[in-house]
Write a protein that holds these residues in place. Structure first.
Motif, short mmCIF file in Angstrom:
data_model
loop_
_atom_site.label_atom_id
_atom_site.label_comp_id
_atom_site.label_asym_id
_atom_site.label_seq_id
_atom_site.Cartn_x
_atom_site.Cartn_y
_atom_site.Cartn_z
N GLY A 55 36.17 56.13 39.83
CA GLY A 55 34.45 56.20 39.39
C GLY A 55 33.85 55.16 38.40
N LEU A 56 33.64 55.78 36.86
CA LEU A 56 32.42 55.30 36.04
C LEU A 56 33.96 54.83 34.93
N VAL A 57 34.88 54.57 35.36
CA VAL A 57 35.83 54.33 34.59
C VAL A 57 36.36 52.98 35.33
N LEU A 58 36.31 51.60 34.08
CA LEU A 58 37.32 50.93 34.19
C LEU A 58 38.05 50.59 34.01
N GLY A 59 39.06 49.27 34.99
CA GLY A 59 40.04 49.73 33.38
C GLY A 59 40.86 47.97 34.68
N THR A 60 42.54 47.91 34.26
CA THR A 60 43.29 47.29 34.88
C THR A 60 44.64 47.70 35.74
N ALA A 61 44.79 46.71 35.87
CA ALA A 61 46.65 47.21 37.24
C ALA A 61 47.50 47.93 36.23
N THR A 62 47.55 47.72 34.69
CA THR A 62 48.59 47.93 33.60
C THR A 62 48.30 49.10 32.46
N ALA A 63 45.79 49.16 32.61
CA ALA A 63 45.72 50.49 31.71
C ALA A 63 45.01 50.57 32.74
N ALA A 64 44.96 51.83 33.33
CA ALA A 64 43.45 52.45 33.66
C ALA A 64 42.79 52.80 33.41
N THR A 65 42.21 52.64 32.15
CA THR A 65 41.42 53.16 30.89
C THR A 65 40.87 52.47 29.64
N LEU A 67 37.17 50.33 29.72
CA LEU A 67 35.60 51.22 29.29
C LEU A 67 35.59 51.51 30.27
N THR A 68 34.09 53.35 29.91
CA THR A 68 34.28 54.41 30.26
C THR A 68 32.23 54.00 30.59
N LEU A 69 31.79 53.92 31.77
CA LEU A 69 30.38 54.19 31.36
C LEU A 69 30.08 55.38 31.57
N ALA A 70 28.36 55.64 30.53
CA ALA A 70 28.07 56.37 31.28
C ALA A 70 26.35 56.71 31.00
N ASP A 71 25.21 57.28 31.36
CA ASP A 71 24.24 57.17 31.49
C ASP A 71 23.33 56.25 30.19
N THR A 72 24.59 56.96 29.14
CA THR A 72 23.65 56.63 28.14
C THR A 72 24.28 55.31 26.56
N GLY A 73 25.42 55.02 27.38
CA GLY A 73 26.02 54.08 26.82
C GLY A 73 27.66 53.32 27.45
N VAL A 74 28.66 53.26 26.96
CA VAL A 74 29.82 52.76 27.27
C VAL A 74 31.16 53.06 26.53
N GLY A 75 32.18 53.80 26.75
CA GLY A 75 33.21 53.74 26.00
C GLY A 75 34.09 53.25 25.25
N VAL A 76 34.74 52.97 24.73
CA VAL A 76 35.73 51.68 25.00
C VAL A 76 37.22 52.43 24.07
N THR A 77 38.09 52.29 25.37
CA THR A 77 39.92 52.78 25.03
C THR A 77 39.84 51.57 24.42
N GLY A 78 40.99 51.50 23.03
CA GLY A 78 41.72 50.20 22.43
C GLY A 78 40.55 49.79 21.57
N THR A 79 40.74 48.54 21.50
CA THR A 79 40.39 47.10 20.63
C THR A 79 38.75 46.75 21.34
N LEU A 80 37.74 46.52 20.44
CA LEU A 80 36.59 45.62 21.06
C LEU A 80 37.22 44.34 20.48
N ASP A 81 36.88 42.73 20.98
CA ASP A 81 36.40 41.86 20.86
C ASP A 81 35.52 41.10 20.93
N SER A 82 34.97 40.11 19.92
CA SER A 82 33.84 39.76 20.77
C SER A 82 33.69 38.22 20.01
N THR A 83 33.18 37.89 20.74
CA THR A 83 33.65 35.72 19.86
C THR A 83 32.02 36.03 18.89
N GLY A 84 31.25 36.39 20.00
CA GLY A 84 29.62 35.93 19.03
C GLY A 84 29.23 37.08 18.13
N ASP A 85 27.91 37.31 18.16
CA ASP A 85 27.54 38.39 16.62
C ASP A 85 27.67 39.49 17.14
#
Length: 127
Positions: A55-65, A67-85
């Motif tokens: 559905g609106l959930v993206l995951g991996t073979a070992t972690a099903a959830t 990212l969760t997508l919605a019309d107003t944003g994205v939910g992140v389960t776990g750690t959000l890492d970024s190499t950019g600003d």
């Protein structure tokens, strides 16, 4: 070979195998392409390599959830890492930003510390 009707595969583990050296494309000339897993709710999913779409959930073979997508944003389960600003707010009116290269942080609003023993600590050698 052109097929004008449905194609049904009845094996328990049916598959389409491409043995060429470039790529395989599935497309529609008159609408969207739908790939659906059997079942309903959390039991219905489609695996694409190691990425899972449910559905609106993206995951991996070992972690099903992850990212969760919605019309107003994205939910992140776990750690959000970024190499950019990291920036919050619209372009030209950022309200919070962290510069990746330096760690410099800019806040245009209030900072509220609600812990009874809240502290701001400076651990640098000077300043």
């Amino acid at each position: 070979t052109a097929v004008s009707g449905d194609i049904t595969a009845s094996n328990d583990a049916a598959q389409i195998t491409h043995t060429g050296t470039t790529s395989l494309a599935i497309s529609s000339t008159s609408g969207f392409v739908s790939i659906a897993g059997a079942g309903t709710g959390g039991g219905a999913y489609v695996d694409v390599e190691d990425v899972r779409f449910t559905g609106l959930v993206l995951g991996t073979a070992t972690a099903a959830t992850v990212l969760t997508l919605a019309d107003t944003g994205v939910g992140v389960t776990g750690t959000l890492d970024s190499t950019g600003d990291f920036e919050v707010g619209t372009s030209g009116s950022r309200t919070f930003s962290v510069t990746a290269g330096s760690g410099d942080t800019a806040v245009s609003g209030d900072i509220t510390m609600s812990n009874n023993a809240a502290a701001i600590t400076h651990s640098g050698g000077t300043g």
